[in-house]
Design a protein around this motif. Structure first.
Motif, PDB file in Angstrom:
ATOM      1  N   GLU A  34     -11.757 -52.369   0.962  1.00  0.00           N
ATOM      2  CA  GLU A  34     -13.310 -52.012   0.679  1.00  0.00           C
ATOM      3  C   GLU A  34     -13.341 -52.301  -0.766  1.00  0.00           C
ATOM      4  O   GLU A  34     -12.475 -51.993  -1.704  1.00  0.00           O
ATOM      5  CB  GLU A  34     -13.697 -50.724   0.865  1.00  0.00           C
ATOM      6  N   ARG A  35     -14.292 -53.204  -1.108  1.00  0.00           N
ATOM      7  CA  ARG A  35     -14.714 -53.471  -2.517  1.00  0.00           C
ATOM      8  C   ARG A  35     -15.501 -52.409  -3.034  1.00  0.00           C
ATOM      9  O   ARG A  35     -16.606 -52.298  -2.703  1.00  0.00           O
ATOM     10  CB  ARG A  35     -15.354 -54.928  -2.752  1.00  0.00           C
ATOM     11  N   ARG A  36     -15.215 -52.196  -4.333  1.00  0.00           N
ATOM     12  CA  ARG A  36     -15.875 -50.958  -4.830  1.00  0.00           C
ATOM     13  C   ARG A  36     -16.995 -51.561  -6.059  1.00  0.00           C
ATOM     14  O   ARG A  36     -16.532 -52.871  -6.303  1.00  0.00           O
ATOM     15  CB  ARG A  36     -14.942 -50.036  -5.817  1.00  0.00           C
ATOM     16  N   GLU A  37     -18.057 -50.712  -6.381  1.00  0.00           N
ATOM     17  CA  GLU A  37     -19.105 -51.425  -7.047  1.00  0.00           C
ATOM     18  C   GLU A  37     -18.425 -51.521  -8.461  1.00  0.00           C
ATOM     19  O   GLU A  37     -18.648 -52.714  -9.217  1.00  0.00           O
ATOM     20  CB  GLU A  37     -20.109 -50.459  -7.202  1.00  0.00           C
ATOM     21  N   ASP A  38     -17.300 -50.833  -8.755  1.00  0.00           N
ATOM     22  CA  ASP A  38     -16.759 -51.224 -10.215  1.00  0.00           C
ATOM     23  C   ASP A  38     -15.843 -52.079 -10.304  1.00  0.00           C
ATOM     24  O   ASP A  38     -15.006 -52.408 -11.370  1.00  0.00           O
ATOM     25  CB  ASP A  38     -15.927 -49.886 -10.794  1.00  0.00           C
ATOM     26  N   GLY A  39     -15.565 -52.987  -9.099  1.00  0.00           N
ATOM     27  CA  GLY A  39     -14.717 -54.044  -9.047  1.00  0.00           C
ATOM     28  C   GLY A  39     -13.253 -53.902  -8.520  1.00  0.00           C
ATOM     29  O   GLY A  39     -12.441 -54.771  -8.284  1.00  0.00           O
ATOM     30  N   GLY A  40     -13.050 -52.601  -8.319  1.00  0.00           N
ATOM     31  CA  GLY A  40     -11.774 -52.238  -7.723  1.00  0.00           C
ATOM     32  C   GLY A  40     -11.596 -52.442  -6.054  1.00  0.00           C
ATOM     33  O   GLY A  40     -12.677 -52.747  -5.696  1.00  0.00           O
ATOM     34  N   ILE A  41     -10.623 -51.989  -5.753  1.00  0.00           N
ATOM     35  CA  ILE A  41     -10.563 -52.174  -4.072  1.00  0.00           C
ATOM     36  C   ILE A  41     -10.015 -50.730  -3.569  1.00  0.00           C
ATOM     37  O   ILE A  41      -9.329 -50.220  -4.440  1.00  0.00           O
ATOM     38  CB  ILE A  41      -9.677 -53.416  -3.708  1.00  0.00           C
ATOM     39  N   ILE A  42     -10.195 -50.515  -2.297  1.00  0.00           N
ATOM     40  CA  ILE A  42      -9.708 -49.295  -1.724  1.00  0.00           C
ATOM     41  C   ILE A  42      -9.024 -49.826  -0.343  1.00  0.00           C
ATOM     42  O   ILE A  42      -9.692 -50.683   0.231  1.00  0.00           O
ATOM     43  CB  ILE A  42     -10.789 -48.404  -1.370  1.00  0.00           C
ATOM     44  N   VAL A  43      -7.730 -49.438  -0.284  1.00  0.00           N
ATOM     45  CA  VAL A  43      -7.060 -49.896   0.883  1.00  0.00           C
ATOM     46  C   VAL A  43      -6.982 -48.658   1.959  1.00  0.00           C
ATOM     47  O   VAL A  43      -6.414 -47.551   1.589  1.00  0.00           O
ATOM     48  CB  VAL A  43      -5.500 -50.370   0.558  1.00  0.00           C
ATOM     49  N   ARG A  44      -7.354 -48.917   3.101  1.00  0.00           N
ATOM     50  CA  ARG A  44      -7.498 -47.764   4.094  1.00  0.00           C
ATOM     51  C   ARG A  44      -6.841 -48.122   5.403  1.00  0.00           C
ATOM     52  O   ARG A  44      -6.768 -49.426   5.676  1.00  0.00           O
ATOM     53  CB  ARG A  44      -9.038 -47.541   4.372  1.00  0.00           C
ATOM     54  N   SER A  45      -6.053 -47.337   5.898  1.00  0.00           N
ATOM     55  CA  SER A  45      -5.393 -47.780   7.364  1.00  0.00           C
ATOM     56  C   SER A  45      -6.430 -47.728   8.381  1.00  0.00           C
ATOM     57  O   SER A  45      -7.591 -47.236   8.283  1.00  0.00           O
ATOM     58  CB  SER A  45      -4.387 -46.395   7.703  1.00  0.00           C
ATOM     59  N   HIS A  46      -6.172 -48.444   9.424  1.00  0.00           N
ATOM     60  CA  HIS A  46      -6.909 -48.476  10.579  1.00  0.00           C
ATOM     61  C   HIS A  46      -7.501 -46.847  11.168  1.00  0.00           C
ATOM     62  O   HIS A  46      -8.431 -46.793  11.580  1.00  0.00           O
ATOM     63  CB  HIS A  46      -6.187 -49.241  11.701  1.00  0.00           C
ATOM     64  N   ALA A  47      -6.224 -46.222  11.347  1.00  0.00           N
ATOM     65  CA  ALA A  47      -6.510 -44.698  11.772  1.00  0.00           C
ATOM     66  C   ALA A  47      -7.541 -43.903  11.017  1.00  0.00           C
ATOM     67  O   ALA A  47      -8.552 -43.475  11.407  1.00  0.00           O
ATOM     68  CB  ALA A  47      -5.332 -44.264  11.935  1.00  0.00           C
ATOM     69  N   ASP A  48      -7.420 -44.339   9.714  1.00  0.00           N
ATOM     70  CA  ASP A  48      -8.515 -43.649   8.659  1.00  0.00           C
ATOM     71  C   ASP A  48      -9.967 -44.185   8.909  1.00  0.00           C
ATOM     72  O   ASP A  48     -10.905 -43.257   9.128  1.00  0.00           O
ATOM     73  CB  ASP A  48      -7.937 -44.023   7.153  1.00  0.00           C
ATOM     74  N   VAL A  49      -9.945 -45.529   8.961  1.00  0.00           N
ATOM     75  CA  VAL A  49     -11.431 -46.066   9.324  1.00  0.00           C
ATOM     76  C   VAL A  49     -11.943 -45.400  10.734  1.00  0.00           C
ATOM     77  O   VAL A  49     -13.025 -45.137  10.755  1.00  0.00           O
ATOM     78  CB  VAL A  49     -11.257 -47.456   9.206  1.00  0.00           C
ATOM     79  N   ILE A  50     -10.909 -45.584  11.729  1.00  0.00           N
ATOM     80  CA  ILE A  50     -11.590 -44.981  12.836  1.00  0.00           C
ATOM     81  C   ILE A  50     -12.091 -43.389  12.977  1.00  0.00           C
ATOM     82  O   ILE A  50     -12.923 -43.068  13.209  1.00  0.00           O
ATOM     83  CB  ILE A  50     -10.508 -45.228  14.105  1.00  0.00           C
TER      84      ILE A  50
END
Length: 81
Positions: A34-50
């Motif tokens: 996920e791209r953050r507004e400040d230019g960073g990214i967030i890495v999330r697991s499939h299980a977390d998204v679900i």
């Protein structure tokens, strides 16, 4: 803790083994970026998204739709026909 990752040929990112172990990521797992507004990214697991999607759906349901509701709806439809 801060980790460093390298982008290799084909745009692949190598996540350090220690971080993969901490996050419970295994070879072949699907991750979401996920791209953050400040230019960073967030890495999330499939299980977390679900889990987040399931929570959002649960919170959006104001009144559960029961089997009795379904039967009543079908009877009303049949009566209209």
């Amino acid at each position: 803790m801060t980790y460093s990752a390298k982008i290799i040929k084909g745009g692949k990112i190598v996540i350090p083994a220690e971080l993969r172990r901490e996050l419970g990521f295994a070879e072949g797992d699907r991750v979401y970026l996920e791209r953050r507004e400040d230019g960073g990214i967030i890495v999330r697991s499939h299980a977390d998204v679900i889990r987040d999607l399931q929570r959002a759906v649960r919170e959006s349901i104001t009144k559960p739709f029961t089997v009795d509701d379904f039967i009543a709806e079908k009877r009303a439809e049949a009566a209209r026909e």
